[in-house]
Design an enzyme around this catalytic site. Structure first.
Site, short mmCIF file in Angstrom:
data_model
loop_
_atom_site.label_atom_id
_atom_site.label_comp_id
_atom_site.label_asym_id
_atom_site.label_seq_id
_atom_site.Cartn_x
_atom_site.Cartn_y
_atom_site.Cartn_z
N ARG A 16 -18.94 -15.41 20.83
CA ARG A 16 -18.36 -16.74 21.03
C ARG A 16 -18.75 -17.65 19.87
NH1 ARG A 16 -14.46 -19.45 23.85
NH2 ARG A 16 -15.23 -21.17 25.09
N THR A 51 -9.02 -16.37 23.39
CA THR A 51 -8.16 -15.90 24.31
C THR A 51 -7.06 -15.00 23.94
OG1 THR A 51 -8.44 -17.83 25.36
CG2 THR A 51 -6.78 -16.47 25.93
N ASN A 99 -8.59 -20.39 20.88
CA ASN A 99 -8.41 -21.39 21.91
C ASN A 99 -6.94 -21.77 22.04
OD1 ASN A 99 -9.11 -22.88 24.08
ND2 ASN A 99 -9.85 -24.65 22.94
N ASP A 129 -13.65 -26.62 24.29
CA ASP A 129 -14.16 -25.99 25.51
C ASP A 129 -15.51 -26.58 25.95
OD1 ASP A 129 -12.06 -24.39 26.13
OD2 ASP A 129 -12.87 -22.55 25.27
N SER A 144 -16.81 -20.67 28.38
CA SER A 144 -15.50 -20.02 28.33
C SER A 144 -15.06 -19.59 29.74
CB SER A 144 -15.61 -18.78 27.45
OG SER A 144 -14.41 -18.03 27.50
N GLY A 187 -6.67 -19.65 29.37
CA GLY A 187 -7.59 -20.76 29.62
C GLY A 187 -8.21 -20.65 31.00
O1 DON Z 1 -12.68 -19.62 26.24
C1 DON Z 1 -11.82 -20.12 26.96
O2 DON Z 1 -11.91 -20.20 28.15
C2 DON Z 1 -10.56 -20.63 26.29
N1 DON Z 1 -10.85 -21.03 24.96
C3 DON Z 1 -9.52 -19.56 26.36
C4 DON Z 1 -8.25 -19.98 25.71
C5 DON Z 1 -7.08 -19.23 26.16
O3 DON Z 1 -7.14 -18.37 27.00
C6 DON Z 1 -5.83 -19.63 25.53
N2 DON Z 1 -4.78 -18.80 25.97
N3 DON Z 1 -3.86 -19.13 26.62
#
Ligand code: DON
Length: 578
Positions: free
Chosen positions: A113, A389, A409, A431, A460, A482
């Site tokens: 990360r 993601t 992200n 985040d 995350s 997300g």
């Molecule tokens: O780490 C996370 O939870 C987010 N940055 C994930 C982002 C994500 O899944 C974007 N896709 N749609």
């Protein structure tokens, strides 16, 4: 006479040749308009399987598997390929998480990360009135966390790789150098992002051009090929030191970003103990903090385990109500208790303790929605002294399995491309909780646990997961999306385990999502019957329609040992094996 006949014959032949040539070119053209590559979203094979967000990347993984590379080699090759052919999320300027189950039944999870730069600070996105400055954490140079992908992939290769690193990264270099044809969805996204690219870049990246991108256009990325070559030849030093590091720091200076040479040099991915727990006869192996994914998934499963979901039935009012009430409670805990375990004492054991989870649904009413206002996070003693993601699934011939989620992200992250280095930087700083109680771009709220600190990783929702059934490898799954990732993984697993669906039915079925705040059930367009929606509203739920919720990729080991790979029919995912 003979000459004349030959002339007429040739003239007619030429006509037919030209006619068929025209037809051929026209048919190529029309198939390009459709999609430049065949996309398979449901495949079953007997040896090995890979599923990723792009057909070219999946095929890179497959070629590595066929050459004798293991699941980790193939996954790494796919990640570098995605950084080229799936620039919206595949990356070398972002970060991610990897969960591994070896064929000997050993588990590992790797955290690569991004981190807040050393010059980052708790209030860096607040104005003098202590209000969040819109978009500062979401777009442009200040939104960028210190990238972890290159260190993570090299770390994973060092521990598990079988083929030489150069062999694993080379297909990505070739794709960047020779170019690849753009798919309909990528064209759409690139065209939509032109203005943001122009606004946030000092040197115009290859993604920007005067005329609109068209399906089938070739995207050549020479700068990116050069950066990948530096990584091939110098390992992590090819990114965190030398020319690439100089370019990142120069880019930061040009755009008033914060990442320094020291931040890059000190970045290190970390092997962490996976979150492991049971649901009936299944064992769930998933990602620990700084992702909330593993803890939240296990909490959700434990909260619904005592309820008769399969008797209630898929998308019955009772099943949805029960699952939503569990989701509400779990996201309340996430907001308060979850963050980077290296900086904040996440009460991991308490959050997963059986008695706590049993008690958590004690105020659940079958008839009435609980209001999120009335749900607080669990109250635990927290020991303040001890501080600390896109998705890809691969199973190889030997039975090693990898589940990996990576991200910039947002789409194309911060929209900043490192000048002359050809890769996009993340906007992962969003985040973090910029201010307690103020939602981030996924509507998630956070607190002290996820406040910004120099060197800290942002929380995350990524949930790369591997599931065993009766001790055997059973399911590998995960998603981008997300905050909706966790509930999508939860639902797809229950679709298989409780609602008796095949993997493609489970992944392609419509989904819903509740995240405590905002207090609403999000559901996919046309995903719920009107009668079901009405019954949920009668219980006091508010409903909100969304285009789609997360994009699951999954592999299931079928009872006969075959591997079924499924990509999401909401996307251009591609599953292929041999
Ligand atoms: O780490 C996370 O939870 C987010 N940055 C994930 C982002 C994500 O899944 C974007 N896709 N749609």
């Amino acid at each position: 006479m003979l000459n004349k006949n030959i002339f007429i014959f040739l003239k007619n032949s030429l006509f037919y040749i030209l006619f068929f040539l025209f037809l051929f070119l026209f048919s190529c053209q029309s198939s390009i308009k459709e999609h430049p590559y065949p996309v398979t979203q449901n495949a079953t094979t007997s040896n090995a399987m890979a599923v990723s967000a792009h057909p070219l990347a999946t095929r890179v993984g497959l070629s590595i598997l066929k050459k004798g590379g293991n699941a980790i080699d193939a996954t790494i090759a796919i990640q570098f390929a995605l950084a080229v052919v799936y620039p919206r999320a595949g990356n070398i300027g972002g970060g991610g998480f990897m969960v591994v189950r070896t064929n000997k039944g050993e588990y590992a999870s790797l955290d690569y990360r991004e981190k807040a730069p050393k010059l980052g600070s708790r209030d860096m996105y607040l104005n003098t009135d202590k209000n969040v400055i819109p978009n500062l954490s979401r777009i442009g140079h200040l939104a960028v966390g210190v990238p972890g992908t290159v260190d993570g992939l090299i770390n994973a290769h060092t521990k598990y790789g079988q083929l030489a690193f150069a062999e694993v990264i080379q297909p990505a270099i070739d794709l960047a150098k020779n170019g690849y044809q753009l798919s309909p969805k990528e064209v759409n996204r690139l065209n939509k992002t032109q203005e943001a690219f122009r606004e946030h870049n000092t040197t115009m990246p290859v993604f920007v051009r005067e005329a609109s991108w068209k399906v089938g256009d070739l995207l050549v990325q020479k700068d990116l090929a050069q950066t990948l070559t530096l990584i091939r030849d110098n390992g992590r030093a090819g990114f965190y030191e030398g020319i690439t590091a100089d370019k990142i720091v120069a880019e930061m200076k040009a755009g008033k970003g914060l990442i320094s040479h020291e931040d890059l040099l000190e970045y290190q991915s970390k092997w962490r103990t996976p979150i492991i727990g049971d649901y009936k006869n299944y064992k769930v192996i998933s990602m620990p903090p700084p992702s909330s994914g593993g803890i939240a998934l296990l909490q959700l499963l434990k909260l619904v385990e005592p309820f008769p979901l399969s008797t209630d039935g898929f998308h019955s009012v009772d099943a949805i109500h029960t699952m939503v009430e569990a989701e509400r409670r779990v996201y309340a805990d996430r907001a308060k208790h979850l963050g980077d375990i290296d900086f904040y004492p996440v009460p991991q054991d308490s959050l997963l303790e059986a008695a706590y989870l049993l008690d958590r649904m004690s105020d659940f009413s079958k008839d009435k929605a609980t209001t999120s206002e009335s749900i607080a996070a669990g109250a635990f003693e927290v020991a303040m002294e001890s501080f600390e993601t896109t998705h890809t699934c691969v199973v190889d011939k030997a039975g090693n399995a990898v589940s990996l989620t990576t991200t910039l992200n947002g789409n194309y992250g911060s929209k900043v491309v490192v000048s002359n280095a050809g890769f996009l930087l993340n906007n992962e700083m969003d985040d973090f909780s910029a201010k307690p109680g103020v939602p981030n771009m996924y509507g998630l709220v956070g607190n002290e646990a996820n406040a910004i600190e120099p060197g800290k990783r942002m929380l995350s929702s990524m949930t790369p997961t591997i599931i065993e059934k009766d001790g055997q490898l059973h399911l590998i799954l995960g998603a981008p999306g997300g905050s909706t990732i966790i509930t999508a993984v939860f639902q797809v697993f229950l679709n298989v385990a409780e609602f008796n669906m095949s993997l493609e039915e489970a992944v392609w079925a419509s989904r819903f999502h509740h995240q405590w705040l905002p207090d609403q059930i999000m559901y996919e367009k046309d995903g719920l019957d009107n009668a079901v929606k009405k019954a949920l509203e009668d219980k006091g739920h508010t409903l909100n329609e969304r285009a789609y919720l997360a994009l699951i990729k999954a592999i299931q080991v079928l009872p006969n040992g075959d591997l079924q790979g499924v990509g999401d029919n909401r996307s251009e995912d591609h599953a292929e094996g041999y």
